[in-house]
Design a protein around this motif. Structure first.
Motif, PDB file in Angstrom:
ATOM      1  N   ILE A 287       0.843  -1.207   0.000  1.00 14.81           N
ATOM      2  CA  ILE A 287       0.000   0.000   0.000  1.00 14.81           C
ATOM      3  C   ILE A 287       0.875   1.252   0.000  1.00 14.81           C
ATOM      4  CG2 ILE A 287      -1.791   1.307   1.196  1.00 14.81           C
ATOM      5  CD1 ILE A 287      -2.830  -1.368   2.310  1.00 14.81           C
ATOM      6  N   GLY A 288       1.981   1.212   0.736  1.00 16.63           N
ATOM      7  CA  GLY A 288       2.901   2.351   0.758  1.00 16.63           C
ATOM      8  C   GLY A 288       3.455   2.676  -0.622  1.00 16.63           C
TER       9      GLY A 288
ATOM     10  N   TRP B  22      -3.054  -2.422 -16.192  1.00 16.58           N
ATOM     11  CA  TRP B  22      -1.965  -1.675 -15.556  1.00 16.58           C
ATOM     12  C   TRP B  22      -2.445  -1.062 -14.243  1.00 16.58           C
ATOM     13  CZ3 TRP B  22       3.132  -1.119 -15.814  1.00 16.58           C
ATOM     14  CH2 TRP B  22       3.708  -0.055 -15.137  1.00 16.58           C
ATOM     15  N   ASP B  23      -3.615  -0.420 -14.263  1.00 16.17           N
ATOM     16  CA  ASP B  23      -4.147   0.192 -13.051  1.00 16.17           C
ATOM     17  C   ASP B  23      -4.405  -0.848 -11.964  1.00 16.17           C
ATOM     18  OD1 ASP B  23      -4.036   2.699 -14.133  1.00 16.17           O
ATOM     19  OD2 ASP B  23      -6.172   2.828 -14.601  1.00 16.17           O
ATOM     20  N   ASP B  24      -4.929  -2.011 -12.357  1.00 12.01           N
ATOM     21  CA  ASP B  24      -5.214  -3.058 -11.376  1.00 12.01           C
ATOM     22  C   ASP B  24      -3.958  -3.557 -10.680  1.00 12.01           C
ATOM     23  OD1 ASP B  24      -7.896  -2.903 -11.870  1.00 12.01           O
ATOM     24  OD2 ASP B  24      -8.010  -4.748 -13.053  1.00 12.01           O
ATOM     25  N   HIS B  25      -2.817  -3.479 -11.344  1.00 15.65           N
ATOM     26  CA  HIS B  25      -1.588  -4.023 -10.778  1.00 15.65           C
ATOM     27  C   HIS B  25      -0.577  -2.958 -10.367  1.00 15.65           C
ATOM     28  CE1 HIS B  25      -2.775  -8.120 -11.555  1.00 15.65           C
ATOM     29  NE2 HIS B  25      -3.194  -7.727 -12.746  1.00 15.65           N
ATOM     30  N   HIS B  26      -0.854  -1.701 -10.635  1.00 11.76           N
ATOM     31  CA  HIS B  26       0.096  -0.656 -10.318  1.00 11.76           C
ATOM     32  C   HIS B  26      -0.520   0.571  -9.646  1.00 11.76           C
ATOM     33  CE1 HIS B  26       2.062  -3.085 -13.427  1.00 11.76           C
ATOM     34  NE2 HIS B  26       3.155  -2.802 -12.765  1.00 11.76           N
ATOM     35  N   GLY B  27      -1.825   0.716  -9.716  1.00 13.28           N
ATOM     36  CA  GLY B  27      -2.479   1.884  -9.139  1.00 13.28           C
ATOM     37  C   GLY B  27      -2.789   1.688  -7.668  1.00 13.28           C
TER      38      GLY B  27
END
Length: 170
Positions: free
Chosen positions: A53-54, A95-100
């Protein structure tokens, strides 16, 4: 809780005492496999969740999802334009699911050991119950409230790491 001059509210004696009672009542140190989880394993899982999360940012109910970029299809569009638009949308979504930003609920599933993940989740639940004084509460729901901040969730995770290392089995 977001005032950094105030110590972590999840480490208050009343919260720890209530969490210990909850831990004994629910036997939070037993995973889904029926096998025991050590305090160190649960603490390591919580530290990994805190790191995820950080790095990615906290997603709460107030976090806005990106707007879709998929255009409306009309007769003037070529098949190539339609396929490319769909591909860009799919790629951005993955990308958002794995990096956002990520919620506490989803970050828990970044821990591959299901037993350690289960014990870590129960530790957080016990601390939130002790903190709120409620009869029932889930840490994942508490963390996703719209006004919740990363500082508050980090305080919970920090307290969870300390609680697991201090009170969990060896």
């Amino acid at each position: 809780m977001s005032n950094t001059l105030i110590r972590n509210p999840f480490t208050a004696a009343r919260v720890t005492e209530a969490a210990l009672k909850r831990a004994q009542a629910r036997n939070i140190w037993v995973g889904y496999s029926g096998e025991s989880v050590t305090g160190a394993e649960a603490a390591d899982a919580l530290a990994a969740i805190r790191a995820v999360i950080g790095k990615r940012g906290l997603k709460t109910a107030a976090t806005k999802d990106p707007d879709t970029t998929l255009p409306d299809v009309d007769d003037s569009m070529k098949l190539k334009d339609i396929v490319l638009a769909m591909w860009r949308e799919i790629r951005a979504s993955v990308w958002d699911d794995h990096h956002g930003p990520i919620s506490l609920h989803c970050a828990l599933y970044e821990v591959k050991d299901a037993d350690a993940r289960n014990a870590a989740n129960k530790v957080l639940d016990a601390l939130v119950l002790g903190y709120t004084g409620a009869d029932f509460a889930l840490a994942t729901s508490w963390a996703e409230r719209p006004a919740r901040t990363w500082d508050e969730v980090r305080d919970l995770l920090d307290a969870g790491v300390d609680f697991a290392r201090t009170h969990g089995p060896a």
